[in-house]
Write a protein that holds these residues in place. Structure first.
Motif, mmCIF file in Angstrom:
data_model
loop_
_atom_site.group_PDB
_atom_site.id
_atom_site.type_symbol
_atom_site.label_atom_id
_atom_site.label_comp_id
_atom_site.label_asym_id
_atom_site.label_seq_id
_atom_site.Cartn_x
_atom_site.Cartn_y
_atom_site.Cartn_z
ATOM 1 N N THR A 1 0.813 -1.233 0.000
ATOM 2 C CA THR A 1 0.000 0.000 0.000
ATOM 3 C C THR A 1 0.841 1.277 0.000
ATOM 4 O O THR A 1 0.323 2.347 -0.308
ATOM 5 N N LYS A 2 2.140 1.154 0.344
ATOM 6 C CA LYS A 2 2.923 2.396 0.527
ATOM 7 C C LYS A 2 3.068 3.205 -0.771
ATOM 8 O O LYS A 2 3.002 4.439 -0.726
ATOM 9 N N ASP A 3 3.235 2.527 -1.908
ATOM 10 C CA ASP A 3 3.330 3.276 -3.180
ATOM 11 C C ASP A 3 2.081 4.130 -3.369
ATOM 12 O O ASP A 3 2.157 5.270 -3.845
ATOM 13 N N ASN A 4 0.924 3.557 -3.005
ATOM 14 C CA ASN A 4 -0.343 4.299 -3.153
ATOM 15 C C ASN A 4 -0.392 5.490 -2.215
ATOM 16 O O ASN A 4 -0.627 6.623 -2.643
ATOM 17 N N PHE A 5 -0.182 5.217 -0.915
ATOM 18 C CA PHE A 5 -0.374 6.296 0.061
ATOM 19 C C PHE A 5 0.716 7.366 -0.035
ATOM 20 O O PHE A 5 0.525 8.490 0.418
ATOM 21 N N GLU A 6 1.856 7.013 -0.633
ATOM 22 C CA GLU A 6 2.895 8.036 -0.863
ATOM 23 C C GLU A 6 2.641 8.801 -2.169
ATOM 24 O O GLU A 6 3.424 9.674 -2.552
ATOM 25 N N GLY A 7 1.584 8.427 -2.877
ATOM 26 C CA GLY A 7 1.212 9.155 -4.102
ATOM 27 C C GLY A 7 2.106 8.831 -5.283
ATOM 28 O O GLY A 7 2.250 9.646 -6.197
ATOM 29 N N ARG A 8 2.686 7.612 -5.312
ATOM 30 C CA ARG A 8 3.641 7.263 -6.374
ATOM 31 C C ARG A 8 3.010 6.595 -7.601
ATOM 32 O O ARG A 8 3.694 6.392 -8.606
ATOM 33 N N LEU A 9 1.724 6.232 -7.506
ATOM 34 C CA LEU A 9 1.115 5.488 -8.615
ATOM 35 C C LEU A 9 1.192 6.237 -9.962
ATOM 36 O O LEU A 9 1.571 5.632 -10.978
ATOM 37 N N PRO A 10 0.889 7.552 -9.995
ATOM 38 C CA PRO A 10 0.976 8.245 -11.295
ATOM 39 C C PRO A 10 2.374 8.142 -11.920
ATOM 40 O O PRO A 10 2.496 7.894 -13.135
ATOM 41 N N ASP A 11 3.424 8.297 -11.101
ATOM 42 C CA ASP A 11 4.795 8.185 -11.643
ATOM 43 C C ASP A 11 5.064 6.780 -12.178
ATOM 44 O O ASP A 11 5.746 6.598 -13.188
ATOM 45 N N MET A 12 4.523 5.785 -11.486
ATOM 46 C CA MET A 12 4.753 4.403 -11.935
ATOM 47 C C MET A 12 4.068 4.175 -13.287
ATOM 48 O O MET A 12 4.587 3.454 -14.146
ATOM 49 N N VAL A 13 2.898 4.804 -13.465
ATOM 50 C CA VAL A 13 2.179 4.678 -14.744
ATOM 51 C C VAL A 13 3.004 5.329 -15.865
ATOM 52 O O VAL A 13 3.156 4.770 -16.952
ATOM 53 N N VAL A 14 3.596 6.495 -15.567
ATOM 54 C CA VAL A 14 4.457 7.172 -16.554
ATOM 55 C C VAL A 14 5.663 6.280 -16.881
ATOM 56 O O VAL A 14 6.022 6.103 -18.055
ATOM 57 N N GLN A 15 6.263 5.699 -15.831
ATOM 58 C CA GLN A 15 7.458 4.861 -16.038
ATOM 59 C C GLN A 15 7.189 3.680 -16.962
ATOM 60 O O GLN A 15 8.082 3.195 -17.640
ATOM 61 N N GLU A 16 5.934 3.208 -16.995
ATOM 62 C CA GLU A 16 5.619 2.060 -17.872
ATOM 63 C C GLU A 16 5.237 2.508 -19.277
ATOM 64 O O GLU A 16 4.715 1.720 -20.064
ATOM 65 N N GLY A 17 5.459 3.777 -19.588
ATOM 66 C CA GLY A 17 5.334 4.230 -20.985
ATOM 67 C C GLY A 17 4.008 4.861 -21.346
ATOM 68 O O GLY A 17 3.774 5.173 -22.516
ATOM 69 N N PHE A 18 3.111 5.031 -20.370
ATOM 70 C CA PHE A 18 1.846 5.715 -20.688
ATOM 71 C C PHE A 18 2.097 7.214 -20.825
ATOM 72 O O PHE A 18 3.032 7.750 -20.228
ATOM 73 N N VAL A 19 1.241 7.867 -21.598
ATOM 74 C CA VAL A 19 1.333 9.327 -21.743
ATOM 75 C C VAL A 19 0.034 9.966 -21.245
ATOM 76 O O VAL A 19 -0.939 9.265 -20.946
ATOM 77 N N GLU A 20 0.047 11.292 -21.188
ATOM 78 C CA GLU A 20 -1.128 12.059 -20.735
ATOM 79 C C GLU A 20 -1.682 11.531 -19.412
ATOM 80 O O GLU A 20 -2.896 11.370 -19.250
ATOM 81 N N VAL A 21 -0.771 11.252 -18.492
ATOM 82 C CA VAL A 21 -1.195 10.706 -17.191
ATOM 83 C C VAL A 21 -1.703 11.855 -16.327
ATOM 84 O O VAL A 21 -1.005 12.838 -16.110
ATOM 85 N N GLU A 22 -2.939 11.740 -15.883
ATOM 86 C CA GLU A 22 -3.505 12.827 -15.070
ATOM 87 C C GLU A 22 -4.486 12.283 -14.037
ATOM 88 O O GLU A 22 -5.083 11.223 -14.231
ATOM 89 N N GLU A 23 -4.589 13.037 -12.934
ATOM 90 C CA GLU A 23 -5.615 12.701 -11.941
ATOM 91 C C GLU A 23 -6.905 13.380 -12.387
ATOM 92 O O GLU A 23 -6.928 14.588 -12.613
ATOM 93 N N THR A 24 -7.977 12.597 -12.511
ATOM 94 C CA THR A 24 -9.224 13.166 -13.026
ATOM 95 C C THR A 24 -10.213 13.515 -11.919
ATOM 96 O O THR A 24 -11.153 14.274 -12.148
#
Ligand code: SAM
Length: 217
Positions: free
Chosen positions: A175-198
């Motif tokens: 759970t720490k990646d989530n609660f530290e707010g790291r999920l968006p960066d992890m999504v970017v690291q896997e090659g996704f673009v236009e990553v945003e919190e909606t």
């Protein structure tokens, strides 16, 4: 191969029958799942994959709002898929459920227009999150979208306190990646673009954040 501990829906298999009641009462479930479906802009003919679909609530909502989309939910737990299949049978709807692991999806490259997921990624180790995001990207078509709703950085002190419960229930390692707010960066690291919190929703056990990401053309 993956040696991670498998974390069932409410952390213990014995609690699985209570899942819908607990989540319904504690997470403002209808509100955040409706928002995810709205942001995903699913249209007739879209093929949609729900990762870690659990009891199938999100997949059913998608079907309800766009009956002409093809929806398939995958989950690693046959017991919870039994509940999902029963719910689909009761409503007589054609949502498909398949037992599979998120980091090894049984689908061809570029099979889906949307990959969606709710309250799922916090069940995975950092390595499995990365592998599952890579799989999500692989099975998405070009310009396809990933939409995730999951625990994120708590919006305030009260949310931080509430999130302690999830950290104890599901373990701080996943759970720490989530609660530290790291999920968006992890999504970017896997090659996704236009990553945003909606969107985000505060609930009894913390802040649920909605993410959108695109597989580039
Ligand atoms: C908290 S539940 C969320 C269920 C549902 N998406 C919802 O929003 O109610 C997390 C689900 O992920 C499943 N799960 C955990 N690890 C998985 C993995 N690596 N691959 C597929 N499913 C997994 C569990 O069996 C459980 O049903």
């Amino acid at each position: 191969m993956n040696d991670d501990r498998y974390i069932p829906a409410l952390s213990y298999h014995a609690l699985t029958p209570l899942y819908d009641t607990v989540v319904g009462w504690t997470t403002r479930e209808r509100l955040f799942k409706d928002a995810l479906v709205e942001h995903a802009r699913i249209t007739a003919g879209h093929s949609v994959l729900d990762l870690g679909c659990g009891t199938g609530t999100l997949a059913l909502l998608i079907h309800e709002q766009e009956p002409q989309a093809g929806v398939v939910g995958i989950d690693g737990d046959s017991k919870i898929l039994g509940i999902a299949k029963k719910k689909a049978r009761h409503r007589n709807v054609a949502v498909r459920y398949v037992q599979a692991m998120s980091f090894d999806l049984p689908y061809e490259d570029e099979s889906f227009d949307r990959v969606v997921s709710s309250l799922f990624f916090h069940h995975l180790s950092e390595k499995s999150k990365a592998r599952s995001l890579a799989e999500a990207r692989r099975v998405l078509k070009s310009d396809g979208e990933l939409h995730i709703a999951d625990w994120g950085k708590p919006a305030n002190l009260l949310m931080k306190l509430g999130s302690r419960f999830i950290q104890v229930l599901d373990g701080s390692e996943t759970t720490k990646d989530n609660f530290e707010g790291r999920l968006p960066d992890m999504v970017v690291q896997e090659g996704f673009v236009e990553v945003e919190e909606t969107d985000f929703f505060n609930s009894l056990f913390g802040t649920i954040r909605l993410l959108k990401a695109v597989k580039e053309t």
